[in-house]
Design an enzyme around this catalytic site. Structure first.
Site, short mmCIF file in Angstrom:
data_model
loop_
_atom_site.label_atom_id
_atom_site.label_comp_id
_atom_site.label_asym_id
_atom_site.label_seq_id
_atom_site.Cartn_x
_atom_site.Cartn_y
_atom_site.Cartn_z
N HIS A 216 1.42 4.85 -2.38
CA HIS A 216 1.09 5.73 -3.51
C HIS A 216 2.39 6.38 -3.96
O HIS A 216 3.01 7.13 -3.17
CB HIS A 216 0.10 6.81 -3.06
CG HIS A 216 -1.18 6.25 -2.50
ND1 HIS A 216 -2.32 6.09 -3.24
CD2 HIS A 216 -1.49 5.78 -1.25
CE1 HIS A 216 -3.28 5.57 -2.49
NE2 HIS A 216 -2.80 5.36 -1.28
N HIS B 231 -9.40 1.00 -1.44
CA HIS B 231 -9.41 1.63 -0.12
C HIS B 231 -10.84 1.56 0.42
O HIS B 231 -11.79 1.91 -0.29
CB HIS B 231 -9.03 3.11 -0.22
CG HIS B 231 -7.57 3.39 -0.43
ND1 HIS B 231 -6.85 2.83 -1.44
CD2 HIS B 231 -6.71 4.19 0.25
CE1 HIS B 231 -5.60 3.28 -1.37
NE2 HIS B 231 -5.49 4.11 -0.35
N GLU C 52 -11.20 3.37 5.84
CA GLU C 52 -10.14 4.25 6.37
C GLU C 52 -10.87 5.32 7.20
O GLU C 52 -10.76 5.35 8.42
CB GLU C 52 -9.34 4.88 5.22
CG GLU C 52 -8.25 5.84 5.69
CD GLU C 52 -7.56 6.58 4.54
OE1 GLU C 52 -8.13 6.65 3.44
OE2 GLU C 52 -6.44 7.09 4.77
N ASP D 138 1.77 3.96 2.92
CA ASP D 138 0.75 4.82 2.30
C ASP D 138 1.39 5.97 1.51
O ASP D 138 1.57 5.86 0.30
CB ASP D 138 -0.24 5.33 3.36
CG ASP D 138 -1.61 5.68 2.82
OD1 ASP D 138 -1.88 5.45 1.63
OD2 ASP D 138 -2.44 6.19 3.61
N ASP D 139 1.73 7.06 2.20
CA ASP D 139 2.35 8.25 1.56
C ASP D 139 3.52 8.68 2.46
O ASP D 139 3.41 9.67 3.21
CB ASP D 139 1.31 9.38 1.47
CG ASP D 139 0.09 8.95 0.68
OD1 ASP D 139 0.18 8.90 -0.56
OD2 ASP D 139 -0.94 8.64 1.31
N HIS E 10 0.87 -1.19 0.00
CA HIS E 10 0.00 0.00 0.00
C HIS E 10 0.90 1.23 0.00
O HIS E 10 1.33 1.70 1.06
CB HIS E 10 -0.93 -0.05 1.23
CG HIS E 10 -1.93 1.07 1.28
ND1 HIS E 10 -3.11 0.96 2.00
CD2 HIS E 10 -1.95 2.30 0.72
CE1 HIS E 10 -3.80 2.08 1.87
NE2 HIS E 10 -3.11 2.92 1.12
N1 LIG Z 1 -4.55 7.49 2.56
C1 LIG Z 1 -5.17 7.69 1.41
N2 LIG Z 1 -6.51 7.47 1.34
C2 LIG Z 1 -7.17 7.69 0.20
N3 LIG Z 1 -6.60 8.12 -0.92
C3 LIG Z 1 -5.28 8.36 -0.91
N4 LIG Z 1 -4.45 8.79 -1.86
C4 LIG Z 1 -3.22 8.87 -1.34
N5 LIG Z 1 -3.24 8.50 -0.05
C5 LIG Z 1 -4.52 8.16 0.24
ZN LIG Z 2 -3.68 4.79 0.51
#
Ligand SMILES: Nc1ncnc2[nH]cnc12
Ligand SMILES: [Zn+2]
Length: 327
Positions: A15, A193, A196, A274-275, A13
């Site tokens: 991005h 997703h 969340e 994630d990011d 996971h």
């Molecule tokens: N945590 C996240 N939830 C939904 N979309 C995303 N795009 C990038 N990070 C995300």
């Molecule tokens: Zn994500």
């Protein structure tokens, strides 16, 4: 170095646009003549404080405006792979957001060519095998997703799966059944997703209506005992992102993360970043922060690492060989 950093692991996971470090934002802005609404790298970094998912997404879409050429996407991906190698990553299944680039006038071919130029040789250069997953922006709606699916057709050789991301609440998975059915019929892997910020009902829809093989995040599943049982019985993996959950205030602090309740229910959980540029840590740092906050035994970290390969789209023989390196 700590076990969390050194354990061989898969990141499922991630991005790629969320790996852009502030220094690279400024470097690419200079290279491409893009004017930024931030004065300095530090000024940008100071804005990495978020109230919720949407406040993060606003900055995420703003910063990615510096990505314009295939070379930019190659450089971004190379930078991620170099960091991931230092965190024990041996396999990465990488998300990208086609609509976020095409809507800014960047041709899809430029994006896919740039990403695959890096990924093509990731194993030789970084010891990391990879897959590429194209995500639909759910807040743009199901018609836009179908139109994007059509534009992806010439690139399906390079794309292993589809996903669903961006602003969750108010954009339930079931709306996207037509595009997910097409992707499944085309033999692609499917993930989404769900859970969340959105309710457990969205996780039910992701598994029952979209037929996903993994649920991204899925942490709100703890609110529904029947859902936990279903996830556990089917061995449907959740790709959990602990530091992200805290930074986006889905969870008040790491010590209160619902992960132990997921494990107690027998759900297969993987740990991901994630990011990572925005949330204060790459995947190994998610392992170590979680171990510290929840006082997890080393054996639990080993289980996360092994389960990350089990939940991956690698062939079984490759999974087994990587799992054998953990013990
Ligand atoms: N945590 C996240 N939830 C939904 N979309 C995303 N795009 C990038 N990070 C995300
Ligand atoms: Zn994500």
């Amino acid at each position: 170095m700590s076990l969390g950093l050194t354990l061989p692991k898969a990141e499922l996971h991630l991005h790629i646009e969320g790996t852009i470090e502030p220094e690279l934002v400024f470097g690419l802005a200079r290279r491409n003549g893009v004017e930024l609404p931030f004065a300095t790298v530090d000024d940008l970094r100071r804005r990495y404080v978020f109230d919720d998912l949407q406040s993060f997404l606003d900055l995420y879409y703003l910063s990615m405006a510096v990505l314009r050429t295939a070379q930019d996407f190659t450089d971004l991906t190379d930078a991620y792979l170099a960091r991931a190698r230092e965190q024990g990553v041996r396999h990465a299944e990488i998300f990208f957001d086609p609509q976020a680039h095409v809507s800014r006038g960047v041709p899809l071919a430029e994006v896919v060519t740039g990403l695959t130029e890096s990924l093509r040789t990731s194993r030789e250069r970084f010891g990391i095998s990879t897959r590429l997953i194209a995500c639909f922006l759910r807040d743009l709606g199901p018609q836009e997703a179908l139109a994007t699916w059509e534009t992806l057709q010439p690139h399906l050789e390079q794309i292993d799966g589809i996903g669903l991301d961006s602003a969750e609440v108010g954009h339930p998975p079931q709306l996207f059944e037509p595009v997910f059915t097409r992707a499944r019929d085309a033999g692609l892997h499917v993930v989404a997703h769900a859970g969340e910020e959105g309710p457990p009902e969205y996780v039910w829809q992701a598994i029952d209506v979209l037929g996903v093989e993994r649920v991204d995040h899925g942490i709100r599943s703890v609110e529904d005992a029947a859902l936990l049982k279903r996830l556990a019985d089917d061995r449907t993996p959740l790709t959990v992102c602990p530091l992200s959950n805290v930074r986006l205030r889905c969870v008040p602090e790491l010590s209160q993360h619902p992960l132990p309740r997921l494990l107690d229910a027998g759900v297969l959980v993987t740990i991901n970043s994630d990011d990572p540029s925005y949330f204060g840590g790459y995947v190994g740092e998610n392992f170590t922060a979680l171990q510290e906050a929840l006082k997890l035994d080393d054996s639990v970290l080993r289980q996360f690492a092994a389960d990350s390969f089990r939940a991956s789209f690698l062939p079984e023989a490759e999974r087994d060989a990587l799992i054998a390196e953990i013990e």
